[in-house]
Every structure is written in structure tokens, then in C-alpha cells.
Design an enzyme around this catalytic site. Sequence first.
Site, mmCIF file in Angstrom:
data_model
loop_
_atom_site.group_PDB
_atom_site.id
_atom_site.type_symbol
_atom_site.label_atom_id
_atom_site.label_comp_id
_atom_site.label_asym_id
_atom_site.label_seq_id
_atom_site.Cartn_x
_atom_site.Cartn_y
_atom_site.Cartn_z
ATOM 1 N N SER A 51 -2.444 -6.654 -6.383
ATOM 2 C CA SER A 51 -2.373 -5.744 -5.238
ATOM 3 C C SER A 51 -0.939 -5.451 -4.847
ATOM 4 C CB SER A 51 -3.093 -6.363 -4.036
ATOM 5 O OG SER A 51 -4.478 -6.318 -4.205
ATOM 6 N N ASP B 39 -5.595 1.286 2.216
ATOM 7 C CA ASP B 39 -5.679 -0.166 2.230
ATOM 8 C C ASP B 39 -6.329 -0.625 3.537
ATOM 9 O OD1 ASP B 39 -4.814 -3.038 1.795
ATOM 10 O OD2 ASP B 39 -3.713 -2.075 0.171
ATOM 11 N N HIS C 163 -2.933 -7.102 4.324
ATOM 12 C CA HIS C 163 -2.847 -6.673 2.926
ATOM 13 C C HIS C 163 -2.030 -5.380 2.787
ATOM 14 C CE1 HIS C 163 -4.595 -5.339 -1.018
ATOM 15 N NE2 HIS C 163 -4.632 -6.650 -1.250
#
Length: 946
Positions: free
Chosen positions: A304, A82, A133
Amino acid sequence: MIFNKVSALSILICSIITQNSFGIDLSHRQWNIKNTGQSYIRKSSELGFKSIDGVKGVDINYFTKNQLDQFGTSKVIVAVIDTGVDVNHPEIKDNIWYYPGCIGKTEEQKKALPCRGYNVLDGNGNVSDEIGHGTFVAGILAAKKDGVGIDGLLPENIEIMPVKAITNFRGFTHEGKVVSSYLAKAIAFAVNNGAQVLNLSLGIPKVIETPQVVSAIDYALKKNVIVVASAGNNNKRRNIFPCNYNGVVCVGGIDIQGQKVSSSNYGQTVDIYAPGEKLVGTIPSNIESTVLRVGNYDIKTGTSFSIAHITALAAAAKVKDLSLNSYNFLARLKSYSRTLADSDLLIADYQMFIDSFSGSSNKSLAPVILTKDVDSITIDKLGDDSFGASLDFDIYSEYPVEDASICLSSKVIYGEKRCQQISLKEGLNRVQINAKLLSLDIDTWQRLKLTLLKDEALISDKSFDAQFFVPLPISLKKQVSKIAAGALLRIAPNIKSSQLQKVIEFDANKSTQDYFVLNNRSLKSIFYLSEERQSFEPFQIKFSQDIKVISVMKVDMNIDGKLDILVYGTSSNNREYILESFDSRGRPLFGEYSRWSLNATQFGGLDFNRGRPYFNFIKAQTSKIGKVLVPLVSKVFELPQVDNNTDPIDFLNNIQKKRPYYLLPSLEDDKVKLQIRTLESYLFDTKIREMLDLPFFKKLQFVSFLEQDKASQNNGQVRIVYALGEVSFNEYYEIIFDDINYFKIVKKGRSLQIHQSNISTVRSTVDGDFINEYLITRQQELNKLSFKLSSGGRTLRFESDWNDPLASILAVYKEEQNYSIYIEGRYHIHLVVTDGKKIISTSKTAINRESSFPGGNFSQIFQMGQLSASKGAIYTDMQRLFGDNIRLITSDEDKLSTKLKYNYAIPSQCALIGHTQIEKQMQVRLHCMGPGKFSSIMISNTMIKQ
């Protein structure tokens, strides 16, 4: 008194800081783990919000205490590939993987090693997360259960291996490398260092789906690593890599009521759904909490983060059975999950899934039919009047199955069912089934069902939607002579690209389409390919100095009735924009004055939109060259001093605002320099105020110039719309400039806030050109717009769903008596058909837009294109997303068509080079290998006749 207030404020601030950092328990907000009927706020309009009440029990049915105790302290390494992870975050710092090679090393030695993860972008151990994220995913997976902050799904058993492979990419390359190469390296690092589960909250389009990254996924699958990927957040049913790859578990998102999250992708490539809206999770300590307003935590939505629920379940499965692979896991997941009654979505059920390990072995699991390869189906011609389809797919079985049968059912095949005998071995089995179609007059999307039977008893089945395509019909083939195919054309598994670039010609009635090729060895020339009767004949155009070419156009620059070649680009040092003119055979058009340059400043250069020039050409008289056409652009810039009055009292304010500027050639030191000039000069302002009898305080605003038809461009005539005033309704004037000095007012109108509106010129399908009508459009809210035709009628309004905001007007066609307006939204293309007085019909069709990895946003390409004298269309190219497909978005009986006949597959040895308008009709063109060492351009112009 003041002291007391200050003291109280200080105590309050200290209390807030302490609570935010150390004391707040957010687990009650984790509806994903236990949905007790909590609620959250969802935006419902530009200024509106509504409360969404949860449905009790719509969650992952989290493990019981007894189930958690059975896991013990076994650790499973989960690679979070990621944007990085905040490895010092208090919630997850104790559950970060540690590279064994760092044990016993000094602090100095550790700096060169991936001790707490690996950064494949920079080739070091710095996995800091500047985006947040990856840290959010890691927190859902492994945050401590200590009564502070959130509870992770499996903190006692998961070790997070941070692998930083994503940043805010600007396009498909980073530091000179395609971004998917970093993903391939990240996967290899994770697998080689013991990761047993991969979490891939990302997606990549076909154009960068390289053999390297596909091999990396295959490598992980062969090593019994469970690979989990997110479906994406664009509300579409055709998904991209790695979600669409067999063996990868693809996860979509549900909301607190068990419905699909409005943005979540769906379709047959999505294997399972999990909570994905308004989730509470961890963010890096140095990133502001913008929604929750609690340090170290925030609220986010997206697949996600849905994926983390399946990744954690995969880790739990690995605790139960370390030999479990991705296919085993998927087979068990399909058998031991629950379907929500209201939405018919398959969602993860933690308790049911884990209980299955004590009640069943892998050998008792039903075979899994894997159809991700069947996302698109190209129809084959079987005979003169018959067509068929071939489906190639996999079946994964934990045990051999002898003398079984596989059946394909659909209303579009003969008999509605086609069966054949098969036998399955243990593991993956490749299966092909063929069927004959009833007709080609069908929708492009069709519902199919595959059933696996043994002794007429059902073993396994799968129902899914697949998109059908017909082969692009080829009408004509023209060879490209003199240049070998290898220098022009690349055909590879993931990308098919041609070096041919279209020469822009402003004439839909033209009879030929020329191309050019950059000279990879030099900036001093290009190769120009002129379309002849039977072939394309290249010749070299040599520049007077280096040009980094941006575009090549055919324009009658010297206004002699013959089209010339205009090359536009920048100088080799990027300090100048260059326009250089040549005759039709590549000879300098104006001799030593053929090259014109514009200093690169804040003004910028010429603008292009969707492959079309966003500028006009206007006639100008020059001292050295005579009458020429010069570019006219719309820019926000200052008033050139030469276009103002020299009187210190009577002059125009030199403010930056939107004006029409033209680029006038003038001789400076024996070189032709382009001066920035404006039509909106002091002389223009004075004259038009006299013509309209306007007082000085009345504001006159440039709105837009209109698209030129062929005759207007050849004569250098432009039409411009000006607005008067800033009230709700204001007057507007259409002004024609015959050249840079002479103008006349040809029309007066009245419209709602036209000074804040967009202007779209109408194109007549009968004439095959732009006409003297335009659409005035104003966006009232993100999903609402009002519009009115310049020819009269009423102001009409159109509204889409709130979660499908409107982006732009793609095209306005006049088709016989009615007008067809094509509008681009986030998830759909909308068609509004009107007669100017009322809306006759509206319809929409789904489009493929993608934003699956942070920083990367990509879409189909949408361009105006006319099919025939009665039908306009939007040409859309899906090569970058999915590969060998194109689609024509058009209408049948005033509604957007869903028919197969407008959806095409490209031959395997060809690269798409786009569409063009020839004699009022669209042609799609391909660049293909052969004959011999050369290449050919294939022309398709019979689509509408199907």
C-alpha cells in the site's frame, strides 16, 4: 530537592513534546529515498528480533537537484482513493487539492461541497482519516521538505486529492451497497475533477469485481489518467483486481536489502517493485504512533505504501508530458528501470526514468506485452487424445509494426515453441496464439515466454508464470423440475451464484445429496429438493411460524432408523433460535411439538465451522416426545442451576468455563422450550471422582467432544475427552455417553498439556468415516506446534517459517498405514505425513488469501473431502477471489501434488454449489442453465480416474 526533580521532569516533558511536534528530522530514516546502509529491526520469532542491515544504493535513486529544478512549479493532481486524509496535517496541508467550486463560497455553503476532497461513503466533504492508511500514503507523496519530519517524494508538484472510499468494511457490503460501487464512484469523481494520476492502495476479489468498477477503470484509462495499484500483502503470485487489469500499473514491495518483502504479492501481474518495508510516514494527528512513538509519524510496511513511489514517478512523468497515459508510462517504466542482481526484481529508478524524456520520445519505446489476462489458462480438448491452450493478450505499441511475429515458448508445448505472423497498429492490439500440449501430466503452474520479433530481431519479450486448469469433467446431469432457472440461478460476468444450499447429512457413504432453497417471499417455508434417480424434485416445507433459516440437516431425530429433516434458524425478531423437525416428506415430525425454541442469550446458538456443524447429537428421554436426539455444543458458559446440588455446602462453583451443554426440550405453556443443560453436572462430577478416586482439589477439565461417525450419531452416542490436572504432562480420559445420563470411561492416556490442546478426529479413507482415533495438537508458538495420536506413539513437532504462522488443523486422514495431517498456514497449506512415531515427510503448497483493502480479509474456502478409499484431500473454492476455478489439495507419494489434474475450470453457464461425499468418494456439483427455462445439476465424480 523534590522541587528540582519536578522542574527537571517538566522541562524534559516539554522538550519531548516540542521535539515530537515541531523539531525532529526523520529524513535520515527514509532508506527508500537514500539507502546509505541504514538498518531496521525485523521480528524473527515470537519473542525474537534481528537487525536487518541495508544494502547501499538499494533505493529509488531519487532525482538530482537539477532534475527537480526542471519540474518547476507545475502541479499534478493525484487522487489518493483510500481511507481519507488528514488534510490539516502540518506536513501535507499546503499540498491538498482545493475544489474550484468552493472559491468565493461562504463557510456555510462550503459545508455541502467537497472543498478539500470527497467522501463517497457518506456523500459529503468530510475526508477525515480514522484509520491512518490514506494519510500515510499522502505523506510519502507530498510531505514538505523543511527539515522537520519526513521528506515527501514530490511536494512541489503534487496536489493530493483525498477521496475517501474505504473504511473498516465488515464484509463485501457497506450500508447496503457492494463496496466496489464506492470505488467506482471515487474513480469517477477523481477523473471528472481533474485527477491525472490515481493511487489505489487496495484490491477487491472477483465476487465484487462488478461491471461498474471495471468501467470506471476503463474510463480513467481512456481519459489518459495513469492508474497505479498495490499488489497486496499475502505472498502469492496470483493477484486480484485492479492489480491484475491491463493498463493498471501494479506495484510490489522490496526491503532494505533489495529482496521481495516477505508479505508482498508477486507474479506476472506485478509490473514494478518499490520500497515497502519499515517506511517512515505521516499519520493523522489524533492517532497514536505505535512503532516510532513520535507524534504525527509512524513506521509501516506493505505494498500500500510501495505504490506511492510509483505514483510520485507517474506525477513526475505527467509534468514532463501531460499527454502521457497509463500504457505510455508503463512502456517507459519497463524500459527505464533497473533489475536488482540478487533478487532479479525490476525496481523503479527515478534518475534513469526522468533522463529518458530528454533522450527518447514515446515513439522509440519498445512495445509492451500485456499478459494479465493470461493469469489462468483453461485447456481445450482438440481431439480424442490431444489438448491445447489458447492465450489471449494485448500488445501496446507507440507505433505500427508490420510483418512481425509473436512466439510462445514453453517446455510443455509441441516443439517447445509456437510462432505466428502479426502486424501491430499504434495503441492496443489484441493477440491470440494457440498451441498444442505435449501431455496433461504436467504441473498446474508453468513458465511461459512470449517474444515479439521483426526480421528475426527481438523487439520485446515477456517471461511469466501462468496457472493451467482442465475443464471439470461431467459424469451425470439431473434436471431441477418445477422451478424456473431464473428463480434459482444468476450468471453474470463477475458473479455466478445459485440459490441452492446443501442439506447437511452426516454420512460420507450416502447415495444422494439433497438441497434447499429459501422462500424469498416468506419466512414461513422453504423449498426442499430431494435427489431422485434422474432429477431433483422440489416440495415445500411449511413452518408452524416464521423461521430465518440458517441450515437444514438430515438427522434421525426420533431415533426410528429413518432420517428426518431438521431446520435450524432464528425467529423473525431474532429473539429465539429455532429447531423444527419434519419427516422425509416435510410433515411435522412430532405433531404440535415439532418446533423447539431457545431464547437468544449470551449462550448463543449452534456453531458451524467451514460449512460443517461444530456440535454433536446426544440421546435424551423427554416426557412428552419420548426418546429424541438433541444438540450437544461446546460453550464457555455458567453451570445451570438445575445441574448443581441444592446443598448449600456441597455444590460446584458456578463459574463460567468451557463445558459440554445439551439443549433439552421441555413443555412450557404448551410450547416446547429448549433448556440449557450440561453433561458436566454435580452428579457427573461426583460419580467420575468416585470412579477415578479423585480428591476434591484435583481439577477435571472438559477438552473437546469428538466427531461422530454415522452409527454414533444415529444412536445418540458421543465421545468426550476430559483432562486431569494442569501440569506440563497430564492425564486424559475418553468418556462415552450413551445418553445424557449414562457414561463410561473407555480410555486413559497421557499427553503434554492436553487441557490447552486442540482435538482433531481422524477420518479413515477406507471406511469413509470418522474413527476412534484423534490427534492432540498444541500450538507452542505461532509457527510451531506439537502433536500426538491418541492411539499412541511419540509427541512430534512441526515448524513453519516465522512469516507463515499456523492457523488450524484442516483434516487428519488415516490413509492405509500412515496419517496425513493438513495444516492451514497464512500463506500455505502444509501436509505432514506420519506413522505416529516419526514424521515421514512434510510439504506445502501456496494458497490464495487476500487482505488488500483495510477491513477486508477474504480467502479461499477450505473443506475436508475424500477423493477415494486411499486418498484424502482438501477441497478449495477460488470463486470469490478469481472466478471460475476450484482445486483439490491432495498428495502424490506423500507429498502435496502440484499436478494439473487436481485443478479445474468451471463451465461459463454454471455456478459452483460445492462438493459432497457420495459412497466414500468426492463429487463436485454445479448448477447450470438449461434445458429450456429450467436448470440442471451437473455432477462430476471421475476426477481421480483422470
